[in-house]
Design a protein around this motif. Structure first.
Motif, PDB file in Angstrom:
ATOM      1  N   VAL A 138      46.316  48.273  39.008  1.00 46.60           N
ATOM      2  CA  VAL A 138      45.063  48.838  38.501  1.00 46.60           C
ATOM      3  C   VAL A 138      44.827  50.209  39.130  1.00 46.60           C
ATOM      4  CG1 VAL A 138      42.553  48.548  38.401  1.00 46.60           C
ATOM      5  CG2 VAL A 138      44.052  46.591  38.018  1.00 46.60           C
ATOM      6  N   THR A 139      44.356  51.132  38.307  1.00 47.98           N
ATOM      7  CA  THR A 139      44.015  52.481  38.748  1.00 47.98           C
ATOM      8  C   THR A 139      42.511  52.700  38.581  1.00 47.98           C
ATOM      9  OG1 THR A 139      44.454  53.389  36.551  1.00 47.98           O
ATOM     10  CG2 THR A 139      46.303  53.342  38.122  1.00 47.98           C
TER      11      THR A 139
ATOM     12  N   VAL B 267      43.019  39.967  40.991  1.00 46.04           N
ATOM     13  CA  VAL B 267      44.378  40.354  41.342  1.00 46.04           C
ATOM     14  C   VAL B 267      45.143  40.731  40.078  1.00 46.04           C
ATOM     15  CG1 VAL B 267      46.566  39.607  42.364  1.00 46.04           C
ATOM     16  CG2 VAL B 267      44.394  38.883  43.392  1.00 46.04           C
ATOM     17  N   VAL B 268      45.662  41.942  40.051  1.00 45.59           N
ATOM     18  CA  VAL B 268      46.538  42.412  38.973  1.00 45.59           C
ATOM     19  C   VAL B 268      47.769  42.976  39.669  1.00 45.59           C
ATOM     20  CG1 VAL B 268      46.802  43.961  37.002  1.00 45.59           C
ATOM     21  CG2 VAL B 268      44.557  42.958  37.502  1.00 45.59           C
ATOM     22  N   ASP B 269      48.819  42.201  39.739  1.00 47.86           N
ATOM     23  CA  ASP B 269      49.940  42.567  40.607  1.00 47.86           C
ATOM     24  C   ASP B 269      51.263  42.153  39.977  1.00 47.86           C
ATOM     25  OD1 ASP B 269      51.357  43.502  42.755  1.00 47.86           O
ATOM     26  OD2 ASP B 269      50.908  41.814  44.060  1.00 47.86           O
TER      27      ASP B 269
ATOM     28  N   GLU C 231      53.279  36.924  51.422  1.00 41.44           N
ATOM     29  CA  GLU C 231      52.644  37.707  50.366  1.00 41.44           C
ATOM     30  C   GLU C 231      52.209  36.846  49.177  1.00 41.44           C
ATOM     31  OE1 GLU C 231      56.329  39.487  47.809  1.00 41.44           O
ATOM     32  OE2 GLU C 231      56.056  40.325  49.818  1.00 41.44           O
ATOM     33  N   ASP C 232      52.976  35.809  48.852  1.00 40.89           N
ATOM     34  CA  ASP C 232      52.600  34.932  47.737  1.00 40.89           C
ATOM     35  C   ASP C 232      51.335  34.144  48.068  1.00 40.89           C
ATOM     36  OD1 ASP C 232      54.719  35.694  46.079  1.00 40.89           O
ATOM     37  OD2 ASP C 232      56.084  34.242  47.015  1.00 40.89           O
ATOM     38  N   GLU C 233      51.237  33.651  49.302  1.00 40.84           N
ATOM     39  CA  GLU C 233      50.026  32.945  49.707  1.00 40.84           C
ATOM     40  C   GLU C 233      48.835  33.901  49.727  1.00 40.84           C
ATOM     41  OE1 GLU C 233      48.073  30.259  53.314  1.00 40.84           O
ATOM     42  OE2 GLU C 233      50.144  30.997  53.519  1.00 40.84           O
ATOM     43  N   ALA C 234      49.066  35.124  50.211  1.00 44.04           N
ATOM     44  CA  ALA C 234      47.986  36.118  50.230  1.00 44.04           C
ATOM     45  C   ALA C 234      47.481  36.387  48.819  1.00 44.04           C
ATOM     46  CB  ALA C 234      48.484  37.416  50.866  1.00 44.04           C
ATOM     47  N   ARG C 235      48.399  36.490  47.872  1.00 41.64           N
ATOM     48  CA  ARG C 235      48.021  36.717  46.472  1.00 41.64           C
ATOM     49  C   ARG C 235      47.182  35.551  45.946  1.00 41.64           C
ATOM     50  NH1 ARG C 235      52.956  37.671  45.271  1.00 41.64           N
ATOM     51  NH2 ARG C 235      53.190  39.853  45.841  1.00 41.64           N
ATOM     52  N   ASP C 236      47.598  34.332  46.285  1.00 41.69           N
ATOM     53  CA  ASP C 236      46.859  33.140  45.843  1.00 41.69           C
ATOM     54  C   ASP C 236      45.462  33.093  46.458  1.00 41.69           C
ATOM     55  OD1 ASP C 236      48.989  32.314  44.284  1.00 41.69           O
ATOM     56  OD2 ASP C 236      49.799  30.946  45.816  1.00 41.69           O
ATOM     57  N   ILE C 237      45.367  33.441  47.740  1.00 43.43           N
ATOM     58  CA  ILE C 237      44.072  33.458  48.417  1.00 43.43           C
ATOM     59  C   ILE C 237      43.138  34.460  47.755  1.00 43.43           C
ATOM     60  CG2 ILE C 237      42.909  34.136  50.573  1.00 43.43           C
ATOM     61  CD1 ILE C 237      45.369  32.967  52.059  1.00 43.43           C
TER      62      ILE C 237
ATOM     63  N   THR D 141      36.440  43.899  42.470  1.00 44.76           N
ATOM     64  CA  THR D 141      37.321  44.683  43.325  1.00 44.76           C
ATOM     65  C   THR D 141      38.737  44.254  42.977  1.00 44.76           C
ATOM     66  OG1 THR D 141      35.710  44.892  45.123  1.00 44.76           O
ATOM     67  CG2 THR D 141      38.042  45.102  45.701  1.00 44.76           C
ATOM     68  N   PHE D 142      39.568  45.207  42.538  1.00 47.26           N
ATOM     69  CA  PHE D 142      40.902  44.893  42.041  1.00 47.26           C
ATOM     70  C   PHE D 142      41.946  45.084  43.140  1.00 47.26           C
ATOM     71  CE2 PHE D 142      38.468  45.878  38.277  1.00 47.26           C
ATOM     72  CZ  PHE D 142      38.910  44.956  37.347  1.00 47.26           C
TER      73      PHE D 142
END
Length: 340
Positions: A282-283, A272-274, A257-263, A293-294
């Motif tokens: 984000v809503t 990315v707002v996570d 998941e951390d790599e996915a976030r970085d990608i 695209t958030f």
């Protein structure tokens, strides 16, 4: 040297947004025309600091114009898009009419910009469905890293996806809840949309899915990879603007998941707002008017070997329609027309 650009359907939600975005992104326009049906002839629309009066689509001559952005639905598009294309004007169409034809490119510029090169076969490029556009922007960089096998997506789609009538119905029904005598029965939607959700967008198909759900499957395969398996449940929610999606992805390879976030942070068109705290996501209300695209709520899915969950939100009138069309025009100009 810039382009001569036509916006067809300039008085509708998407057409007006196309004009706004062309101005905001400083698209190289030498001349611009706003077209509408005869009943809207002379209606004023804004293009940056300029006010345009709409011209009659039925009598307009597309010869000598470079690009036409169409936002008028499949019926009228079937009549007028071939006329524009035959006159040498490249059509970028927001309807579903041409999306599934093999000789017409279906393009999301962050995902498959090279597909634009095939425009010359028919002088038409298709814009994907709003729910597909934002999803594939998130899927593509992850697919490049770990190869996606299967996607399960549930959408929460705003009423603006159904046009002005959908927005009016939500507004009128909401008022009717509080003002006696102003109750509004469903007309645009099959059931009450105010304070409700409706698991039905577009027509039902023989297998029980809706056409909206089928579109997401077919378009993802055409834009990203035909090997991806996808199942969707598309739901209309009482939100004016902004589509949301809960996406579950199964990969061929493990992706942390951390790599996915970085990608995703490095991916074009993605923000990315996570944060794992109250409000750290984000809503729809927060994405309105934005180009991005958030992505939020990125997390491992422990029920399968190589799974991730994420939350995806975007302004459907922008990335889902008008913005993507303008981005296609920008890509077309850079790759093929070489003017602006």
């Amino acid at each position: 040297m810039g382009y001569k650009v036509v916006v067809v359907g300039a008085t509708g939600n998407v057409g007006r947004e196309m004009l706004n975005i062309l101005a905001e992104r400083q698209f190289p326009v030498d001349e611009i025309a706003a077209l509408a049906s005869r009943k809207s002839l002379g209606t004023e629309v804004s293009f940056g600091e300029t006010t345009l009066k709409t011209k009659d689509l039925d009598t307009f001559d597309f010869a000598g114009w470079d690009i036409a952005l169409f936002a008028i639905g499949s019926g009228p598009t079937k009549t007028y898009a071939p006329k524009a294309a035959a006159a040498g004007c490249v059509v970028i169409d927001n309807s579903s009419l041409y999306r599934y034809e093999p000789d017409i490119p279906l393009v999301v510029p962050e995902v498959n910009p090279e597909a634009v090169d095939g425009y010359a076969k028919r002088n038409i490029i298709a814009n994907p469905n709003c729910s597909t556009a934002q999803m594939v922007v998130a899927l593509k960089p992850l697919h490049d890293r770990a190869r996606i096998k299967r996607v399960v997506v549930s959408t929460y789609q705003s009423v603006s996806g159904a046009g002005k009538e959908g927005m009016d119905e939500l507004w009128d029904q909401t008022k009717g809840m509080y003002v006696p005598g102003q109750e509004k029965a469903p007309e645009k939607f099959t059931k009450q949309i105010a304070f409700n959700v409706i698991p039905h967008i577009d027509v039902f198909m023989e297998d029980g899915s809706t056409k909206e759900e089928w579109k997401m499957v077919a378009e993802t395969k055409k834009i990203v990879d035909p090997k991806i398996k996808l199942t969707a449940t598309c739901v209309r929610v009482p939100v004016f603007v902004g589509h949301s999606e809960a996406i579950n992805i199964e990969f061929e390879e493990f992706l942390d998941e951390d790599e996915a976030r970085d990608i995703l942070r490095e991916a074009p068109g993605v923000m990315v707002v996570d944060k794992r705290e109250d409000g750290g996501y984000v809503t729809p209300v927060e994405c309105v008017g934005d180009f991005a695209t958030f992505i939020s709520r990125v997390r491992q899915d422990s029920t399968i070997d190589n799974g991730l969950n994420l939350w995806c939100v975007s302004d459907n009138l922008r990335k889902g329609a008008a913005l993507n069309a303008v981005q296609i025009a920008e890509t077309l100009g850079k790759r093929c027309l070489n003017k602006g």
